[in-house]
Design a protein around this motif. Structure first.
Motif, PDB file in Angstrom:
ATOM      1  N   UNK A 180      -3.589 -18.285  -6.666  1.00  0.00           N
ATOM      2  CA  UNK A 180      -3.055 -17.281  -5.855  1.00  0.00           C
ATOM      3  C   UNK A 180      -3.779 -17.320  -4.502  1.00  0.00           C
ATOM      4  N   UNK A 181      -2.437 -16.941  -3.641  1.00  0.00           N
ATOM      5  CA  UNK A 181      -3.053 -16.969  -2.334  1.00  0.00           C
ATOM      6  C   UNK A 181      -2.923 -15.504  -1.622  1.00  0.00           C
ATOM      7  N   UNK A 182      -3.660 -15.071  -0.958  1.00  0.00           N
ATOM      8  CA  UNK A 182      -3.649 -13.786  -0.197  1.00  0.00           C
ATOM      9  C   UNK A 182      -3.490 -14.041   1.178  1.00  0.00           C
ATOM     10  N   UNK A 183      -2.319 -13.379   1.557  1.00  0.00           N
ATOM     11  CA  UNK A 183      -2.120 -13.381   3.272  1.00  0.00           C
ATOM     12  C   UNK A 183      -1.600 -12.354   3.647  1.00  0.00           C
ATOM     13  N   UNK A 184      -1.542 -12.220   5.105  1.00  0.00           N
ATOM     14  CA  UNK A 184      -0.707 -11.279   5.750  1.00  0.00           C
ATOM     15  C   UNK A 184       0.595 -11.330   5.620  1.00  0.00           C
ATOM     16  N   UNK A 185       1.317 -10.089   5.391  1.00  0.00           N
ATOM     17  CA  UNK A 185       2.799 -10.146   5.058  1.00  0.00           C
ATOM     18  C   UNK A 185       3.307 -10.407   6.461  1.00  0.00           C
ATOM     19  N   UNK A 186       4.676 -10.815   6.163  1.00  0.00           N
ATOM     20  CA  UNK A 186       5.294 -11.061   7.411  1.00  0.00           C
ATOM     21  C   UNK A 186       6.932 -10.097   7.020  1.00  0.00           C
ATOM     22  N   UNK A 187       7.727 -10.073   8.192  1.00  0.00           N
ATOM     23  CA  UNK A 187       8.672  -9.291   7.875  1.00  0.00           C
ATOM     24  C   UNK A 187       9.785  -9.770   7.067  1.00  0.00           C
ATOM     25  N   UNK A 188       9.670 -11.111   6.844  1.00  0.00           N
ATOM     26  CA  UNK A 188      10.630 -11.536   5.898  1.00  0.00           C
ATOM     27  C   UNK A 188       9.901 -11.326   4.155  1.00  0.00           C
ATOM     28  N   UNK A 189       9.013 -10.539   4.182  1.00  0.00           N
ATOM     29  CA  UNK A 189       8.395 -10.308   2.995  1.00  0.00           C
ATOM     30  C   UNK A 189       8.716  -8.761   2.737  1.00  0.00           C
ATOM     31  N   UNK A 190       9.254  -7.996   3.515  1.00  0.00           N
ATOM     32  CA  UNK A 190       9.393  -6.927   3.371  1.00  0.00           C
ATOM     33  C   UNK A 190      10.538  -6.275   2.155  1.00  0.00           C
ATOM     34  N   UNK A 191      11.506  -6.938   1.704  1.00  0.00           N
ATOM     35  CA  UNK A 191      12.298  -6.482   0.779  1.00  0.00           C
ATOM     36  C   UNK A 191      11.502  -6.740  -0.650  1.00  0.00           C
ATOM     37  N   UNK A 192      10.691  -8.005  -0.863  1.00  0.00           N
ATOM     38  CA  UNK A 192       9.694  -8.111  -1.950  1.00  0.00           C
ATOM     39  C   UNK A 192       8.773  -7.195  -2.198  1.00  0.00           C
ATOM     40  N   UNK A 193       8.056  -6.728  -1.077  1.00  0.00           N
ATOM     41  CA  UNK A 193       7.049  -5.802  -1.051  1.00  0.00           C
ATOM     42  C   UNK A 193       7.645  -4.423  -1.322  1.00  0.00           C
ATOM     43  N   UNK A 194       8.740  -3.897  -0.752  1.00  0.00           N
ATOM     44  CA  UNK A 194       9.398  -2.701  -1.343  1.00  0.00           C
ATOM     45  C   UNK A 194       9.559  -2.825  -3.019  1.00  0.00           C
ATOM     46  N   UNK A 195      10.201  -3.930  -3.357  1.00  0.00           N
ATOM     47  CA  UNK A 195      10.483  -4.092  -4.912  1.00  0.00           C
ATOM     48  C   UNK A 195       9.140  -4.090  -5.620  1.00  0.00           C
ATOM     49  N   UNK A 196       7.960  -4.783  -5.174  1.00  0.00           N
ATOM     50  CA  UNK A 196       6.652  -4.513  -5.911  1.00  0.00           C
ATOM     51  C   UNK A 196       6.306  -3.141  -6.072  1.00  0.00           C
ATOM     52  N   UNK A 197       6.370  -2.129  -4.999  1.00  0.00           N
ATOM     53  CA  UNK A 197       6.099  -0.764  -5.167  1.00  0.00           C
ATOM     54  C   UNK A 197       6.877  -0.263  -6.263  1.00  0.00           C
ATOM     55  N   UNK A 198       8.205  -0.436  -6.051  1.00  0.00           N
ATOM     56  CA  UNK A 198       9.387   0.078  -6.875  1.00  0.00           C
ATOM     57  C   UNK A 198       8.901  -0.187  -8.415  1.00  0.00           C
ATOM     58  N   UNK A 199       8.552  -1.440  -8.610  1.00  0.00           N
ATOM     59  CA  UNK A 199       8.257  -1.654 -10.147  1.00  0.00           C
ATOM     60  C   UNK A 199       7.217  -1.351 -10.449  1.00  0.00           C
ATOM     61  N   UNK A 200       6.044  -1.275  -9.692  1.00  0.00           N
ATOM     62  CA  UNK A 200       4.797  -1.008 -10.091  1.00  0.00           C
ATOM     63  C   UNK A 200       4.556   0.505 -10.281  1.00  0.00           C
ATOM     64  N   UNK A 201       5.405   1.445  -9.607  1.00  0.00           N
ATOM     65  CA  UNK A 201       5.325   3.001  -9.918  1.00  0.00           C
ATOM     66  C   UNK A 201       6.443   3.389 -10.708  1.00  0.00           C
ATOM     67  N   UNK A 202       7.182   2.516 -11.307  1.00  0.00           N
ATOM     68  CA  UNK A 202       8.396   3.199 -11.874  1.00  0.00           C
ATOM     69  C   UNK A 202       9.727   3.554 -10.709  1.00  0.00           C
ATOM     70  N   UNK A 203      10.663   3.854 -11.516  1.00  0.00           N
ATOM     71  CA  UNK A 203      11.824   4.367 -10.495  1.00  0.00           C
ATOM     72  C   UNK A 203      11.579   5.197  -9.422  1.00  0.00           C
ATOM     73  N   UNK A 204      11.440   6.527 -10.086  1.00  0.00           N
ATOM     74  CA  UNK A 204      11.318   7.746  -9.170  1.00  0.00           C
ATOM     75  C   UNK A 204      10.132   7.601  -8.351  1.00  0.00           C
ATOM     76  N   UNK A 205       8.920   7.660  -8.634  1.00  0.00           N
ATOM     77  CA  UNK A 205       7.651   7.578  -8.015  1.00  0.00           C
ATOM     78  C   UNK A 205       7.751   6.227  -7.069  1.00  0.00           C
ATOM     79  N   UNK A 206       8.283   5.196  -7.788  1.00  0.00           N
ATOM     80  CA  UNK A 206       8.425   3.970  -7.019  1.00  0.00           C
ATOM     81  C   UNK A 206       9.171   3.929  -5.747  1.00  0.00           C
ATOM     82  N   UNK A 207      10.166   4.605  -5.866  1.00  0.00           N
ATOM     83  CA  UNK A 207      11.306   4.939  -4.728  1.00  0.00           C
ATOM     84  C   UNK A 207      10.412   5.690  -3.616  1.00  0.00           C
ATOM     85  N   UNK A 208       9.866   6.727  -4.070  1.00  0.00           N
ATOM     86  CA  UNK A 208       9.088   7.440  -2.876  1.00  0.00           C
ATOM     87  C   UNK A 208       7.955   6.692  -2.399  1.00  0.00           C
TER      88      UNK A 208
END
Length: 181
Positions: free
Chosen positions: A1-29
């Motif tokens: 596993x690699x840990x690196x600084x995020x880039x603008x191209x990672x933005x949609x994947x980052x938002x999806x990670x938070x959405x899935x990790x916290x569930x639909x309602x809270x994840x959206x917030x």
């Protein structure tokens, strides 16, 4: 596993990670908060790290600027918020690796304190300890039953226990709904 600084191209994947990790309602917030923080000039400097397995992003942590009102000496502070790991990658140490890498980078950059409002059983594994009992108050009052969830870690100097004050965060994070369970 690699840990690196995020880039603008990672933005949609980052938002999806938070959405899935916290569930639909809270994840959206939370995803909206992350997006807001990444574009909030009052949050700068921002440290945004991703965990990558193969070509897939599986985790994200965000650190943003904070200030300690009432501190008698100038110091640098950040708030860790939020941390998210995809459900199928949780309990594998991804979060700890993201946090520890972030803390190391912040220490090297001269940050004195990092604050977090989170699970009182999880964050002490990375060296966090209760902040309120040390005289460092959260931006909003934390109910007594959750007092242990407001934590701090000192990275540089030796101010902990000597500095007292209230932590102020970026505009996007300073909304009261982000400070409630």
């Amino acid at each position: 596993m690699e840990i690196r600084q995020s880039t603008e191209s990672d933005r949609s994947s980052i938002l999806e990670i938070h959405q899935h990790a916290f569930g639909n309602e809270k994840g959206g917030v939370i995803a909206t908060l992350v997006d807001d923080l990444m574009h909030d000039m009052t949050a700068v400097p921002v440290l945004s790290l991703v965990a990558v397995e193969g070509k897939r992003l599986v985790g994200h942590v965000l650190f943003t600027k904070a200030e300690v009102d009432g501190a008698e000496v100038p110091l640098s502070a950040q708030i860790l918020a939020p941390l998210a790991i995809l459900p199928d990658s949780q309990k594998a140490g991804v979060g700890l690796r993201l946090i520890n890498e972030g803390l190391e980078q912040l220490k090297k950059s001269g940050v004195d304190f990092v604050f977090v409002l989170g699970h009182a059983d999880y964050y002490p594994r990375c060296g966090f300890r209760p902040a309120g009992s040390l005289g460092l108050c959260a931006p909003y009052p934390i109910p007594e039953e959750h007092a242990g969830a407001w934590m701090v870690q000192e990275l540089n100097h030796n101010y902990l226990g000597q500095i007292k004050g209230t932590v102020h965060c970026s505009k996007a994070l300073s909304e009261p709904q982000h400070w409630r369970e």
